[in-house]
Design an enzyme around this catalytic site. Structure first.
Site, PDB file in Angstrom:
ATOM      1  N   CYS A 164       0.831  -1.194   0.000  1.00 30.92           N
ATOM      2  CA  CYS A 164       0.000   0.000   0.000  1.00 30.92           C
ATOM      3  C   CYS A 164       0.873   1.254   0.000  1.00 30.92           C
ATOM      4  O   CYS A 164       1.871   1.318   0.714  1.00 30.92           O
ATOM      5  CB  CYS A 164      -0.943   0.099   1.190  1.00 30.92           C
ATOM      6  SG  CYS A 164      -2.094  -1.255   1.316  1.00 30.92           S
ATOM      7  N   ARG A 214       3.890  -0.150  -4.769  1.00 31.46           N
ATOM      8  CA  ARG A 214       3.659  -0.687  -3.430  1.00 31.46           C
ATOM      9  C   ARG A 214       2.370  -1.511  -3.339  1.00 31.46           C
ATOM     10  O   ARG A 214       2.097  -2.147  -2.328  1.00 31.46           O
ATOM     11  CB  ARG A 214       3.590   0.458  -2.411  1.00 31.46           C
ATOM     12  CG  ARG A 214       4.841   1.292  -2.377  1.00 31.46           C
ATOM     13  CD  ARG A 214       4.691   2.388  -1.357  1.00 31.46           C
ATOM     14  NE  ARG A 214       4.609   1.848  -0.029  1.00 31.46           N
ATOM     15  CZ  ARG A 214       5.649   1.586   0.749  1.00 31.46           C
ATOM     16  NH1 ARG A 214       6.854   1.849   0.324  1.00 31.46           N
ATOM     17  NH2 ARG A 214       5.496   1.086   1.950  1.00 31.46           N
ATOM     18  N   TRP A 244      -2.671  -2.741  -1.595  1.00 36.38           N
ATOM     19  CA  TRP A 244      -2.336  -4.168  -1.677  1.00 36.38           C
ATOM     20  C   TRP A 244      -3.189  -4.809  -0.594  1.00 36.38           C
ATOM     21  O   TRP A 244      -2.995  -4.558   0.597  1.00 36.38           O
ATOM     22  CB  TRP A 244      -0.846  -4.374  -1.392  1.00 36.38           C
ATOM     23  CG  TRP A 244      -0.400  -5.795  -1.575  1.00 36.38           C
ATOM     24  CD1 TRP A 244       0.003  -6.376  -2.740  1.00 36.38           C
ATOM     25  CD2 TRP A 244      -0.315  -6.807  -0.570  1.00 36.38           C
ATOM     26  NE1 TRP A 244       0.337  -7.690  -2.523  1.00 36.38           N
ATOM     27  CE2 TRP A 244       0.150  -7.983  -1.196  1.00 36.38           C
ATOM     28  CE3 TRP A 244      -0.587  -6.841   0.796  1.00 36.38           C
ATOM     29  CZ2 TRP A 244       0.349  -9.178  -0.508  1.00 36.38           C
ATOM     30  CZ3 TRP A 244      -0.393  -8.026   1.490  1.00 36.38           C
ATOM     31  CH2 TRP A 244       0.071  -9.176   0.835  1.00 36.38           C
ATOM     32  N   ASN A 299      -1.725   2.295   5.597  1.00 37.90           N
ATOM     33  CA  ASN A 299      -0.861   1.207   5.145  1.00 37.90           C
ATOM     34  C   ASN A 299      -0.459   0.429   6.385  1.00 37.90           C
ATOM     35  O   ASN A 299       0.149   0.991   7.293  1.00 37.90           O
ATOM     36  CB  ASN A 299       0.383   1.792   4.453  1.00 37.90           C
ATOM     37  CG  ASN A 299       1.480   0.758   4.256  1.00 37.90           C
ATOM     38  OD1 ASN A 299       1.198  -0.429   4.136  1.00 37.90           O
ATOM     39  ND2 ASN A 299       2.723   1.209   4.238  1.00 37.90           N
ATOM     40  N   GLY A 300      -0.828  -0.830   6.428  1.00 39.95           N
ATOM     41  CA  GLY A 300      -0.476  -1.627   7.598  1.00 39.95           C
ATOM     42  C   GLY A 300      -1.615  -2.560   7.959  1.00 39.95           C
ATOM     43  O   GLY A 300      -2.532  -2.792   7.155  1.00 39.95           O
ATOM     44  N   GLU A 311      17.325 -18.107  -6.814  1.00 40.90           N
ATOM     45  CA  GLU A 311      16.906 -16.786  -7.287  1.00 40.90           C
ATOM     46  C   GLU A 311      16.302 -16.872  -8.700  1.00 40.90           C
ATOM     47  O   GLU A 311      15.304 -16.220  -8.999  1.00 40.90           O
ATOM     48  CB  GLU A 311      18.116 -15.826  -7.266  1.00 40.90           C
ATOM     49  CG  GLU A 311      17.923 -14.501  -7.979  1.00 40.90           C
ATOM     50  CD  GLU A 311      16.853 -13.599  -7.364  1.00 40.90           C
ATOM     51  OE1 GLU A 311      16.323 -13.931  -6.294  1.00 40.90           O
ATOM     52  OE2 GLU A 311      16.545 -12.572  -7.988  1.00 40.90           O
ATOM     53  N   LYS A 365      12.619 -15.643  -9.621  1.00 40.47           N
ATOM     54  CA  LYS A 365      12.380 -14.629 -10.655  1.00 40.47           C
ATOM     55  C   LYS A 365      11.361 -15.140 -11.663  1.00 40.47           C
ATOM     56  O   LYS A 365      10.431 -14.439 -12.034  1.00 40.47           O
ATOM     57  CB  LYS A 365      13.717 -14.315 -11.338  1.00 40.47           C
ATOM     58  CG  LYS A 365      13.855 -12.947 -11.901  1.00 40.47           C
ATOM     59  CD  LYS A 365      14.460 -11.964 -10.949  1.00 40.47           C
ATOM     60  CE  LYS A 365      13.662 -11.823  -9.684  1.00 40.47           C
ATOM     61  NZ  LYS A 365      14.296 -11.124  -8.624  1.00 40.47           N
ATOM     62  N   GLU A 423       7.703 -15.443 -10.149  1.00 39.20           N
ATOM     63  CA  GLU A 423       6.969 -14.197  -9.841  1.00 39.20           C
ATOM     64  C   GLU A 423       6.638 -13.401 -11.104  1.00 39.20           C
ATOM     65  O   GLU A 423       5.644 -12.692 -11.138  1.00 39.20           O
ATOM     66  CB  GLU A 423       7.719 -13.333  -8.820  1.00 39.20           C
ATOM     67  CG  GLU A 423       8.948 -12.641  -9.333  1.00 39.20           C
ATOM     68  CD  GLU A 423       9.607 -11.732  -8.293  1.00 39.20           C
ATOM     69  OE1 GLU A 423       8.905 -11.139  -7.472  1.00 39.20           O
ATOM     70  OE2 GLU A 423      10.842 -11.616  -8.329  1.00 39.20           O
ATOM     71  N   HIS A 465      17.441 -36.554  -5.035  1.00 41.78           N
ATOM     72  CA  HIS A 465      16.779 -37.036  -3.816  1.00 41.78           C
ATOM     73  C   HIS A 465      15.303 -36.633  -3.777  1.00 41.78           C
ATOM     74  O   HIS A 465      14.737 -36.457  -2.707  1.00 41.78           O
ATOM     75  CB  HIS A 465      17.523 -36.525  -2.584  1.00 41.78           C
ATOM     76  CG  HIS A 465      18.956 -36.964  -2.575  1.00 41.78           C
ATOM     77  ND1 HIS A 465      19.347 -38.213  -2.162  1.00 41.78           N
ATOM     78  CD2 HIS A 465      20.084 -36.337  -2.996  1.00 41.78           C
ATOM     79  CE1 HIS A 465      20.657 -38.344  -2.300  1.00 41.78           C
ATOM     80  NE2 HIS A 465      21.134 -37.204  -2.813  1.00 41.78           N
ATOM     81  N   LYS A 493       6.045  -4.271  -4.215  1.00 42.13           N
ATOM     82  CA  LYS A 493       7.490  -4.089  -4.146  1.00 42.13           C
ATOM     83  C   LYS A 493       8.001  -4.128  -2.717  1.00 42.13           C
ATOM     84  O   LYS A 493       9.037  -4.688  -2.430  1.00 42.13           O
ATOM     85  CB  LYS A 493       7.838  -2.754  -4.809  1.00 42.13           C
ATOM     86  CG  LYS A 493       9.323  -2.458  -4.863  1.00 42.13           C
ATOM     87  CD  LYS A 493      10.004  -3.294  -5.912  1.00 42.13           C
ATOM     88  CE  LYS A 493      11.483  -3.047  -5.998  1.00 42.13           C
ATOM     89  NZ  LYS A 493      12.165  -4.163  -6.661  1.00 42.13           N
TER      90      LYS A 493
HETATM   91  O1  M6R Z   1      12.983  -4.653  -0.124  1.00 40.32           O
HETATM   92  P1  M6R Z   1      13.483  -6.017   0.234  1.00 40.32           P
HETATM   93  O2  M6R Z   1      14.790  -6.341  -0.408  1.00 40.32           O
HETATM   94  O3  M6R Z   1      13.537  -6.258   1.696  1.00 40.32           O
HETATM   95  O4  M6R Z   1      12.418  -7.016  -0.372  1.00 40.32           O
HETATM   96  C1  M6R Z   1      12.517  -8.386  -0.130  1.00 40.32           C
HETATM   97  C2  M6R Z   1      11.596  -9.175  -1.038  1.00 40.32           C
HETATM   98  O5  M6R Z   1      10.271  -8.786  -0.837  1.00 40.32           O
HETATM   99  C3  M6R Z   1      11.958  -9.004  -2.510  1.00 40.32           C
HETATM  100  O6  M6R Z   1      13.276  -9.357  -2.762  1.00 40.32           O
HETATM  101  C4  M6R Z   1      11.030  -9.874  -3.392  1.00 40.32           C
HETATM  102  O7  M6R Z   1      11.285 -11.220  -3.156  1.00 40.32           O
HETATM  103  C5  M6R Z   1      11.204  -9.518  -4.860  1.00 40.32           C
HETATM  104  N1  M6R Z   1       9.910  -9.426  -5.481  1.00 40.32           N
HETATM  105  C6  M6R Z   1      11.958 -10.528  -5.624  1.00 40.32           C
HETATM  106  O8  M6R Z   1      12.107 -10.187  -6.960  1.00 40.32           O
END
Ligand code: M6R
Length: 616
Positions: free
Chosen positions: A2, A27, A74, A100-101, A489, A493, A496, A512, A611
């Site tokens: 948010c 956000r 969000w 926000n929260g 990673e 990627k 998502e 395994h 984000k």
């Molecule tokens: O702002 P931050 O680095 O703490 O965020 C952590 C994760 O939310 C962030 O890396 C998220 O996994 C990304 N969408 C990955 O691409």
């Protein structure tokens, strides 16, 4: 999670709020809305979906009010619908709020308010907060008269358990606005006779001169062309102003189709910026100005615990390999969300390092607070200048990667890998790493921006690979040693951005269990960049091929023997092991990006994501 915005000044609020929301949309983007104070009361306009739908709905609506609040959501409490969208209004129509929260005790508060005649019409915790403020303001007005607004908000917040960054307006106090925070970010922007609230400075940076980052438990009162800050216990707080930095070019797409692609291509510069000023004159070592720890103190550290989430955590996993190998300091990597509640026993000489692009991720912040509460020193690696994590850490290192708008971490991830490599050298040189080895490593890092430029030239080839693989629904990412975190990673990627189900595994561990998935419907993406492990990874490739799966591999020039074994090879420059993770990340980012685009996904704003995750 948010984005909130507030404006109080002399200009029409509507366009300023929309501009702010445009910069905060990363956000959350489930719904958006604004409320402005007009001659005949509040105008509240809300819309489900992206900000564009709100803009369309507002159309030619004549809103002239010079104060207002806005929100991009969000969803936490309540489904995505117009009635759950912000701003929320109290049932007496007097209070509007953006929040926000999460208000954790909202059910108890709602029950209390119902008895007092304050009813909610939405499913949200935020509407309960609006009613709670209206209720307390009404009591204050009865008792005190004019300063009742701030006091009403303050008293209401004393009853709230949970996280909030809020901006509130009250119909009985039209020239005023109150903002407050607890665990969710809120920044005050100060311009010429005008004020702003935003979840981060991007919301007002093109308008305000100064920013004041609020701390938990603080309230800001805007009134009479001025502002004042106090705590929940009514103590006055001196505002610490910082000049707002704003680089418009960094928050525009500049001709790229998506922010994600632009940010992938910004990596050579982001990496230069991460390294700037950190190499010793003789090129054998690194140094950091903001650690607030002497070499002697760092020499005492006998264990490092990294806390982070998502991609930042993957960067920490790579850091574990580098620091243990180069500096011989034991490292553990924790999911910040688990660490916080696990009450892990820590030794006296443990150093905790929190890593977060935004510097606002609540789980990482909470983990860091927990470690500090126990008396441990916590350093931060973050891109969020002035963020909560940066401010609460005992010391740290800024990434200087520039704003990352795409939800996927790209340039922030490689810049974290780069800082991890520099930290490994620094800790190594405090121990047994020789000057010669230091020089070799520093040299390799200096070459990285050029190497990355070279890899970026493979974009067309990587797109053609994605075209062949865009219809698969499953994929395994496999790597060994420092390529294992990269496999995790790569899978993160891909899932998502393109919604392809993907898992990252240690290549040998695949046998395994996950090997059961391998077959013609589940290709494997290998990371074969570590010359030491070449023969081993070749065997893993053969095991996968023997089961009929298609294979892609990112291969270093020195591992080219593996190229003939896979269906598609992406050959990247050979480098020192310290820089391998950074280089290996780039093709995976491009692959995920193209897969997402080819599958018709909104790569900058993938579904259900935001984000900056500021709720637990
Ligand atoms: O702002 P931050 O680095 O703490 O965020 C952590 C994760 O939310 C962030 O890396 C998220 O996994 C990304 N969408 C990955 O691409």
């Amino acid at each position: 999670m948010c984005g909130i915005i507030g404006y109080l000044g002399n200009r029409a609020a509507k366009d300023i709020l929309l501009d702010g929301l445009r910069h905060l949309e990363y956000r959350g983007y489930d719904s958006a809305g604004i409320a402005t104070w007009e001659l005949d009361g509040f105008a509240v306009v809300r819309s489900v979906g992206r900000l564009d739908s709100l803009v369309e709905k507002l159309g030619a609506m004549e809103l002239r009010g010079t104060s207002g609040i806005g929100h991009t959501r969000w969803a936490t409490h309540g489904r995505v619908s117009e009635e759950n969208a912000h701003p929320h209004r109290s049932c007496d129509g007097k209070v509007v709020i953006v929040h926000n929260g999460v208000v954790e005790n909202f059910l108890a508060l709602a029950a209390f308010l119902k008895e007092k005649g304050y009813f909610s019409s939405s499913e949200t915790d935020s509407e309960v907060l609006a009613n709670l403020i209206a209720y307390h303001c009404a009591k204050e007005v009865d008792q005190r008269g004019h300063s009742a607004f701030l006091e009403g908000v303050r008293k209401a917040l004393l009853h709230v358990r949970g996280a909030y960054g809020i901006a509130v307006m009250h119909g009985d106090f039209p020239g005023e606005m109150v903002g407050a925070r607890n665990s969710s970010p809120l920044v005050l922007g100060v311009g010429d006779g005008e004020f702003f609230f935003a979840s981060d400075t991007a919301g007002f940076a093109s308008h305000a001169k100064d920013a004041v980052f609020l701390n938990d438990g603080e309230l800001v009162h805007l009134r009479g062309g001025d502002f004042s800050i106090c705590t929940l216990s009514r103590e006055k707080v001196e505002a610490a102003r910082r000049a707002v930095e704003w680089h418009e070019a960094l928050v525009e797409k500049n001709g790229y189709e998506h922010f994600m692609l632009k940010e992938i291509f910004e990596q050579p510069i982001a990496l230069e910026n991460a390294m700037r000023g950190h190499f010793s004159v003789d090129g054998s070592n690194t140094h950091f100005g903001g650690l607030q720890m002497s070499p002697m103190e760092l020499r005492q550290v006998d264990r490092i615990i990294f806390c982070a989430c998502g991609s930042a955590r993957c960067a920490c996993l790579a850091a574990e390999y580098l620091i243990e190998r180069i500096a011989r300091v034991p490292v553990e990597v924790e999911y910040a969300s688990e660490f916080r509640y696990r009450n892990a026993p820590l030794d006296r000489n443990t150093l905790v390092i929190a890593v977060s692009q935004s510097g606002e991720t609540i789980d990482t912040l909470a983990a860091m607070r927990e470690a500090r509460r126990k008396g441990f020193r916590v350093l931060a690696i973050t891109n969020g200048v002035g963020s909560s994590i940066a401010r609460e850490a005992d010391g740290g290192i800024y990434q200087h990667a520039g704003p990352e708008i795409g939800v996927a971490a790209t340039k922030s991830f490689t810049s974290q890998l780069c800082i991890a490599a520099m930290v490994a050298i620094y800790l190594g040189r405090l121990r047994d790493l020789s000057c010669e080895d230091g020089v070799e490593m520093v040299d390799a890092l200096r070459q990285v921006p050029k190497n990355v430029e070279e890899i970026l030239r493979l974009d067309g080839e990587i797109r053609s690979i994605a075209e062949e693989y865009a219809n698969y629904e499953n994929m395994l990412f496999l790597g060994r040693q420092s390529m294992f975190p990269l496999a995790i990673e790569g899978a993160l990627k891909l899932k998502e951005i393109s919604y392809v189900h993907a898992e990252g595994y240690a290549a040998a561990e695949m046998k395994h269990g996950p090997i059961a998935l391998i077959g013609e419907n589940c290709p494997a993406f290998f990371l074969a960049c570590d010359g030491r492990m070449l023969e081993k990874i070749q065997s893993n490739i053969q095991e996968v091929r023997a089961r009929g799966a298609r294979t892609i591999a990112v291969i270093s020039e020195n591992c080219s023997a593996a190229a003939s074994m896979v269906d598609r090879a992406i050959v990247i420059p050979q480098t020192h092991f310290i820089a391998q993770p950074i280089l290996a990340a780039i093709p995976m980012q491009l692959f995920a990006y193209h897969m997402g685009v080819l599958r018709g996904c909104d790569v900058d704003r993938p579904r259900n994501l935001a984000k900056s995750v500021t709720v637990e």
